[in-house]
Design a protein around this motif. Structure first.
Motif, PDB file in Angstrom:
ATOM      1  N   VAL A   2       0.813  -1.607  -0.059  1.00 21.58           N
ATOM      2  CA  VAL A   2       0.318   0.271  -0.011  1.00 21.58           C
ATOM      3  C   VAL A   2       0.898   1.103  -0.174  1.00 21.58           C
ATOM      4  N   ILE A   3       0.579   2.289  -1.215  1.00 25.24           N
ATOM      5  CA  ILE A   3       1.810   3.182  -0.943  1.00 25.24           C
ATOM      6  C   ILE A   3       1.101   5.003  -1.189  1.00 25.24           C
ATOM      7  N   PRO A   4       1.569   5.041  -0.435  1.00 22.36           N
ATOM      8  CA  PRO A   4       1.209   6.463  -0.195  1.00 22.36           C
ATOM      9  C   PRO A   4       2.099   7.290  -1.874  1.00 22.36           C
ATOM     10  N   MET A   5       2.046   7.889  -3.521  1.00 21.45           N
ATOM     11  CA  MET A   5       2.310   8.010  -3.494  1.00 21.45           C
ATOM     12  C   MET A   5       2.117   9.033  -3.887  1.00 21.45           C
ATOM     13  N   GLN A   6       2.145  10.081  -3.805  1.00 17.94           N
ATOM     14  CA  GLN A   6       2.542  11.551  -3.572  1.00 17.94           C
ATOM     15  C   GLN A   6       1.302  12.356  -2.982  1.00 17.94           C
ATOM     16  N   ALA A   7       1.625  13.076  -2.522  1.00 20.67           N
ATOM     17  CA  ALA A   7       0.880  14.012  -1.602  1.00 20.67           C
ATOM     18  C   ALA A   7       1.096  15.712  -1.499  1.00 20.67           C
TER      19      ALA A   7
END
Lengths: 377, 119
Positions: A111-116
């Protein structure tokens, strides 16, 4: 308000602001800068881009709550705050469920927080200060310094004249090629346009309805080791003929370790009746290595894709990619085939699902499948 | 599929014979092979140095790091864990995890180690 709360939650969960190149022409808009403040597209949407995101790009409504009227909440921050004319705000948050597998290796799940990223723009009579700040994505955060997660991919001062000329200075990704969103695409990853490959430099160009030209000089990327940090320039030109766009790209980069020259062409053809776009990019590169006399190689990278828009808010795509890191060496080429679905139920939201199979050399392969939720406030 | 894909590509069949002329020197291997595939921003770059391993920068420094951390035993490719990671043998995760290096590149790294891992 509920959408805004969901968005805020995503921004907290997640870690380059992009547009999809197939939005050009297929939405009836000729140039990317019609919808974006950035002269070659990508990043923060302008007022018209906001309107288009709800009126043309997205399906307007959630599938379980349809009404004939546009959602009307395409404004920044869902219209919760009225922004003055000199200020604009936005963001991008991408959260992905991803699985990948290499040849005989075991399958991985992430589960990847790809961008914020948050985007901001301050404007005053032709001049604007543009920037992003946020968290970079990572899938295997093993022993990585916490400070490395906070990044600002772009920040630059820009002047835009009323007759189509512009100039900017700061940190940004120079216009080149198709400008695909997927940083793993070979034409990005292996040619100096991967994640955080934005450099400090200056750029100037001219934007017209039928064509555009961009020239950029770059000299420093603080996220790259000095030996690999290229100094050089790029040029990109595009001509639009009816529902087609044709471009040419050039890039020169010289670092302590190596020198690279890249030339390429791009093309987009939108078939209006069929709701189908063909798009492609082909690049050749020549690289020489300073510390190894006589060592050099010629490279080839290509992208050939098709996008089908059956109805508003739904895009289906497929692509084939190729990269040969050294044309003189056998069995080091890579092929990739991918397919994806992009569903934009209404402004601010996108659900993306896709898969990609890579064939590496004569005997190895890797596959990846991804489900991603994208929110732009 | 594997045989059909190359035929779909304009550039299919461009790879020529490997003349084995690529230098088995780290000054070539690092910028030509390891840095483009391993030192991406979220992995073994100076920014992220995942697992405290940096695979970009001064070739001499990176080479010393690989030796000092036990990834490379000069002259002993069969004992060098770097090759285990690149080929996926004896390890849980093959590197790079998104797509392997072409065997031709791994073979060049193997030759470099076998020849004493020269700078």
């Amino acid at each position: 308000l509920r959408d805004a709360l969901w968005g805020a939650a995503m921004m907290l969960l997640a870690a380059r602001a992009e547009a999809y190149p197939h939005f050009q022409l297929s939405t009836g808009v000729n140039r990317c800068s019609s919808c974006h403040y950035a002269p070659a597209g990508g990043g923060l949407l302008n007022g018209f881009g906001r309107f288009e995101s709800a009126d043309e790009v997205s399906g307007r409504n959630w599938p379980w709550r349809r009404s004939p009227a546009p959602a009307g909440d395409e404004k920044p921050l869902h219209g919760a705050v009225a922004l003055p004319r000199w200020l604009d705000l936005g963001g991008d948050a991408r959260l992905a469920l991803l699985t990948n597998k290499e040849s005989d290796a075991s399958r991985e799940w992430h589960v990847i927080p790809m961008q914020a990223d948050l985007h901001g723009r301050l404007a005053l009579s032709g001049f604007s200060l543009n920037g992003t700040a946020g968290l970079r994505g990572t899938s295997r955060p093993r022993d990585q310094p916490a400070s490395s997660y906070f990044v600002s991919r772009e920040h630059y001062l820009m002047w835009q004249g009323e007759r189509g000329w512009y100039a900017r200075a700061g940190r940004f990704m120079p216009p080149f090629g198709l400008g695909l969103v997927d940083h793993t695409a070979y034409v990005r990853r292996y040619l100096g346009f991967d994640l955080l490959d934005e450099s400090y430099g200056g750029s100037a160009g001219y934007l017209a309805d039928r064509f555009e030209l961009h020239a950029t000089g770059f000299f420093w990327n603080p996220y790259v080791a000095r030996e690999n940090d290229e100094r050089g320039g790029t040029a990109y030109g595009e001509v639009r003929l009816g529902p087609t766009a044709w471009g040419g790209s050039f890039r020169f980069g010289d670092a302590d370790a190596a020198r690279r020259v890249i030339g390429g062409v791009t093309g987009k053809v939108w078939l209006t009746r069929a709701h189908v776009m063909f798009l492609g990019e082909g690049d050749v590169a020549r690289q020489t290595f300073h510390d190894v006399p006589g060592a050099g190689r010629d490279q080839l990278a290509s992208y050939l894709g098709v996008v089908y828009r059956p109805w508003r808010g739904v895009y289906l795509g497929a692509a084939h990619e190729f990269f040969d890191e050294d044309l003189a060496v056998r069995d080091v080429e890579r092929h990739a085939a991918g397919a994806w679905l992009s569903y934009l139920p209404r402004a601010h939201w996108e659900v993306f699902a896709g898969g990609r199979l890579q064939l590496v050399g004569p005997s190895d392969q890797a596959s990846v499948a991804m489900l991603m939720l994208h929110y732009y406030p | 599929m594997r045989r059909a894909l190359p035929a779909l590509l304009l550039a299919a069949g461009c790879g020529g014979d490997d003349p084995a002329g690529r230098p088995a020197e780290f000054s070539y291997i690092l910028p030509a092979i390891l840095e483009p595939t391993c030192a991406t921003s979220g992995c073994h770059s100076e920014l992220s140095h995942t697992a405290r391993l940096v695979l970009e920068g001064d070739p001499g420094v990176v080479r010393e790091s690989l030796v000092a951390k036990g990834f490379v035993y000069p002259g002993e490719p069969e004992a060098s864990p770097l090759l285990y990671f690149l080929r996926g043998t004896y390890v849980r995760l093959r590197m790079p995890p998104d797509a392997p290096l072409p065997e031709g590149d791994v073979a060049l790294i193997e030759r470099w180690i076998a020849e004493g891992a020269p700078p």
